[in-house]
Scaffold this motif. Structure first.
Motif, PDB file in Angstrom:
ATOM      1  N   LEU B  63     -58.055   1.198 -12.064  1.00 49.48           N
ATOM      2  CA  LEU B  63     -58.444  -0.197 -11.882  1.00 49.48           C
ATOM      3  C   LEU B  63     -57.363  -1.123 -12.429  1.00 49.48           C
ATOM      4  O   LEU B  63     -56.863  -0.923 -13.542  1.00 49.48           O
ATOM      5  N   SER B  75     -48.248 -10.799  -6.886  1.00 49.34           N
ATOM      6  CA  SER B  75     -48.398 -10.071  -5.634  1.00 49.34           C
ATOM      7  C   SER B  75     -47.460  -8.864  -5.592  1.00 49.34           C
ATOM      8  O   SER B  75     -47.825  -7.789  -5.128  1.00 49.34           O
ATOM      9  N   ILE B  78     -48.925  -6.095  -7.720  1.00 49.28           N
ATOM     10  CA  ILE B  78     -50.037  -5.436  -7.042  1.00 49.28           C
ATOM     11  C   ILE B  78     -49.521  -4.427  -6.042  1.00 49.28           C
ATOM     12  O   ILE B  78     -49.918  -3.265  -6.025  1.00 49.28           O
ATOM     13  N   LYS B  79     -48.608  -4.876  -5.217  1.00 46.89           N
ATOM     14  CA  LYS B  79     -48.091  -3.987  -4.178  1.00 46.89           C
ATOM     15  C   LYS B  79     -47.402  -2.772  -4.774  1.00 46.89           C
ATOM     16  O   LYS B  79     -47.592  -1.642  -4.323  1.00 46.89           O
ATOM     17  N   GLN B  82     -49.920  -0.396  -6.203  1.00 50.19           N
ATOM     18  CA  GLN B  82     -50.673   0.271  -5.149  1.00 50.19           C
ATOM     19  C   GLN B  82     -49.871   1.429  -4.564  1.00 50.19           C
ATOM     20  O   GLN B  82     -50.391   2.524  -4.355  1.00 50.19           O
ATOM     21  N   ILE B  83     -48.604   1.172  -4.338  1.00 52.13           N
ATOM     22  CA  ILE B  83     -47.746   2.237  -3.823  1.00 52.13           C
ATOM     23  C   ILE B  83     -47.676   3.383  -4.828  1.00 52.13           C
ATOM     24  O   ILE B  83     -47.849   4.551  -4.481  1.00 52.13           O
ATOM     25  N   ALA B  86     -50.938   5.349  -5.108  1.00 50.01           N
ATOM     26  CA  ALA B  86     -51.165   6.129  -3.883  1.00 50.01           C
ATOM     27  C   ALA B  86     -50.290   7.379  -3.887  1.00 50.01           C
ATOM     28  O   ALA B  86     -50.727   8.450  -3.467  1.00 50.01           O
ATOM     29  N   ASP B  91     -57.064   6.367  -6.202  1.00 46.54           N
ATOM     30  CA  ASP B  91     -57.567   5.162  -5.572  1.00 46.54           C
ATOM     31  C   ASP B  91     -57.195   3.986  -6.457  1.00 46.54           C
ATOM     32  O   ASP B  91     -57.023   4.136  -7.664  1.00 46.54           O
ATOM     33  N   PHE B  92     -57.097   2.848  -5.832  1.00 47.21           N
ATOM     34  CA  PHE B  92     -56.607   1.672  -6.562  1.00 47.21           C
ATOM     35  C   PHE B  92     -57.446   0.458  -6.193  1.00 47.21           C
ATOM     36  O   PHE B  92     -57.566   0.100  -5.022  1.00 47.21           O
ATOM     37  N   LEU B  93     -58.025  -0.166  -7.192  1.00 41.35           N
ATOM     38  CA  LEU B  93     -58.863  -1.338  -6.950  1.00 41.35           C
ATOM     39  C   LEU B  93     -58.465  -2.472  -7.881  1.00 41.35           C
ATOM     40  O   LEU B  93     -57.944  -2.233  -8.972  1.00 41.35           O
ATOM     41  N   ILE B  94     -58.741  -3.662  -7.435  1.00 45.05           N
ATOM     42  CA  ILE B  94     -58.346  -4.841  -8.193  1.00 45.05           C
ATOM     43  C   ILE B  94     -59.567  -5.602  -8.666  1.00 45.05           C
ATOM     44  O   ILE B  94     -60.499  -5.833  -7.894  1.00 45.05           O
TER      45      ILE B  94
END
Lengths: 342, 342
Positions: B63, B75, B78-79, B82-83, B86, B91-94
């Motif tokens: 998380l 931003s 976040i990106k 996420q990469i 992954a 799993d990745f949640l915000i």
DNA sequence: TTGTACGCGTTATCAG
DNA sequence: CTGATAACGCGTACAA
């Protein structure tokens, strides 16, 4: 990890008693409750989310799936949904599918790791949603009409195909040779405004020159700059107006025009869509489109979703929401010239 | 909801057999596996996330908690995260805490609804993290050094207090009466750059005029516009340079200056921080600060987090990460005047 | 190769 | 007011 079992043992109580005490059930004497709470704190007890979810068959979670949280256009939606879900006591999490990272979103949908999902992106297929939505797992789709026969996939805020207001505006101001710049191809906004553009043009008997349709390949400012530099600059003389399917790329393109000393709107009129904050800061400020969908709308939306989660669909509210057409308005700033005036 | 029980019954198999078959366990004959998978699809079986989590004592989820996902500055983070997550199969949640909505983040932390948490905001207290982090639930804090005695709360990317490069730059260019504009008070960036500002000023023997420290009250463009209009405009003559603790508010302020025909940098030099896309599009383009922390850094960070989750902390990697100081660089554009030259 | 039995942590139902 | 017991859906030793 200490569990209620541990604290039950410690206190010579039954697990059920402890559980109830922890949840402040009236059936348990005040004294016992106090005792349990105390012990719990002492033993650093924290309840196990997975166990609760499993037993209750509820997660209390609403998941919001979108492509790119950094797009200023979505930020308002995120905030509104967060407020709305919090009002009803739900947890709210965001899953981003930027760069094809759909796994998390899809897994949460498939494995029912949330009570409901709100999807605002094209990157999750309608088929998937159709397959997994059900009476006790409603899916709300925003921004387009999902193609589905599943009655628990509901679509909202999906503007009908209508003339594109920005295009109408340019035409009204005397423009005839109008170009169009598309953003991220997988976004509804792009598809929809593109259709609206064609509709408007044809309604006014204006031809659409396919070579004046530019693809920015993405919806970020950089994409706008790049498409402007590489594709648009050389075609400036063939147009009198240029429509961007969103402000982000329009702002990027404006930057490019400035860098190349292209004077807007003397050389060409430019218009965007969404009215993001940055659009007011370009030189000159960008004329754009704004549409109203206030906090209240999102609150109603989540209220409706909640009614579905509780298995008591509020059909009246749903109807109201679905007939809702957001009001659109041109934000007149300084990038569109009135060609009728000369 | 069909469960493995149902499909076991249907096929006259034991639940365990079905479970193993579904997970393609070699112990189950190929034929049986095929059969089970087929039936599963037929019965629309989907596994129950909560049950799996409960049994495995793992969620496979990381998380990410931050204040406002719409800030362009975040931003990229976040990106990248996420990469990186992954890549390792997580799993990745915000979770966003904008407007005081901390409940979700806090509940996920307390109830261990994730395998680990990455926190990039001041809105979640160090105490809470200290209380709930543990060997099997590591918490990584970004952007500041968390005050804690819990060895499983790890801080990264927390620049030491050092002179503020933007301030040094202004001074080098001959500025002496320098003002400072703070963004969202709860953000690390604001606090840190403020400290750096004071440090730089004092090191150069320059006084800090407290009345020239303006509070935008938030970190969005609108906040920048407002503080400029209401507080800064009237003090323009008292300064020769103005530092914004982030680009968002700087961009907003630039808009205000333009609206009031204040010519930058003739009237006053302006400098921002973060180099967000929009900062290149102001008129004139904003001079700002950029700092490098590429994808690779975040990949390493998540790799390290993963090592903690797996209970085999990669201390070497951790050390490398913690000693990492991002390189900072001034992005020279056109909002700072060289006062030495006249 | 398949089945049995148990546990994960919690809540709910009943009986006492 | 409290306790025993059965779920919730799944995975995994261990036995057959």
């Amino acid at each position: 990890m200490t569990s209620i079992k541990d604290i039950a043992k410690e206190l010579n109580l039954a697990v059920s008693t402890v559980s109830m005490a922890l949840n402040d059930n009236e059936k348990i004497s005040k004294e016992t409750r106090r005792l349990v709470h105390e012990k719990a704190k002492e033993m650093k007890y924290v309840r196990n989310g997975a166990a609760v979810d499993l037993q209750k068959q509820k997660t209390n979670l609403i998941l919001f799936v979108l492509y790119d949280a950094s797009r200023s256009f979505f930020s308002y939606t995120i905030k509104s949904l967060q407020i709305a879900t919090a009002e009803l006591g739900y947890d709210f999490l965001i899953s981003t599918t930027y760069g094809g990272h759909r796994n998390t979103a899809e897994r949460f949908i498939k494995e029912r790791r949330a009570d409901a999902v709100i999807v605002y992106t094209k990157t999750i297929s309608d088929e998937l949603l159709t397959q997994y939505a059900s009476a006790d797992f409603p899916v709300f789709v925003l921004g387009h009409d999902a193609v589905t026969d599943n009655p628990y996939v509901k679509s909202f805020l999906a503007p009908e195909v209508r003339p594109l207001l920005t295009c109408e505006y340019l035409i009204e101001k005397g423009h005839r040779r109008i170009g169009f710049v598309t953003g991220f191809a997988e976004s509804f906004g792009t598809v929809r405004s593109m259709n609206g553009f064609r509709l408007s043009m044809s309604r006014h008997g204006l031809p659409v020159d396919e070579s004046l349709i530019f693809d920015a390949g993405g919806s970020q400012m950089e994409d706008g700059y790049n498409v402007a530099e590489k594709q648009i600059l050389s075609r400036l003389d063939d147009m009198d107006g240029l429509i961007f399917s969103n402000d982000d790329i329009a702002v990027g393109a404006m930057k490019c025009f400035n860098d190349h000393n292209i004077v807007i709107p003397d050389r060409i009129s430019v218009i965007g869509q969404h009215n993001i904050p940055a659009s007011a800061t370009t030189m000159p400020p960008l004329t754009t489109l704004t549409s109203t969908s206030g906090q209240e709308l999102f609150s109603k939306l989540v209220k409706c979703l909640d009614s579905y989660i509780r298995m008591e669909p509020d059909l009246e509210l749903e109807k109201e929401l679905q007939s809702h057409q957001s009001e659109q308005m041109i934000v007149e700033r300084q990038t569109v010239k009135d060609l009728n005036k000369r």
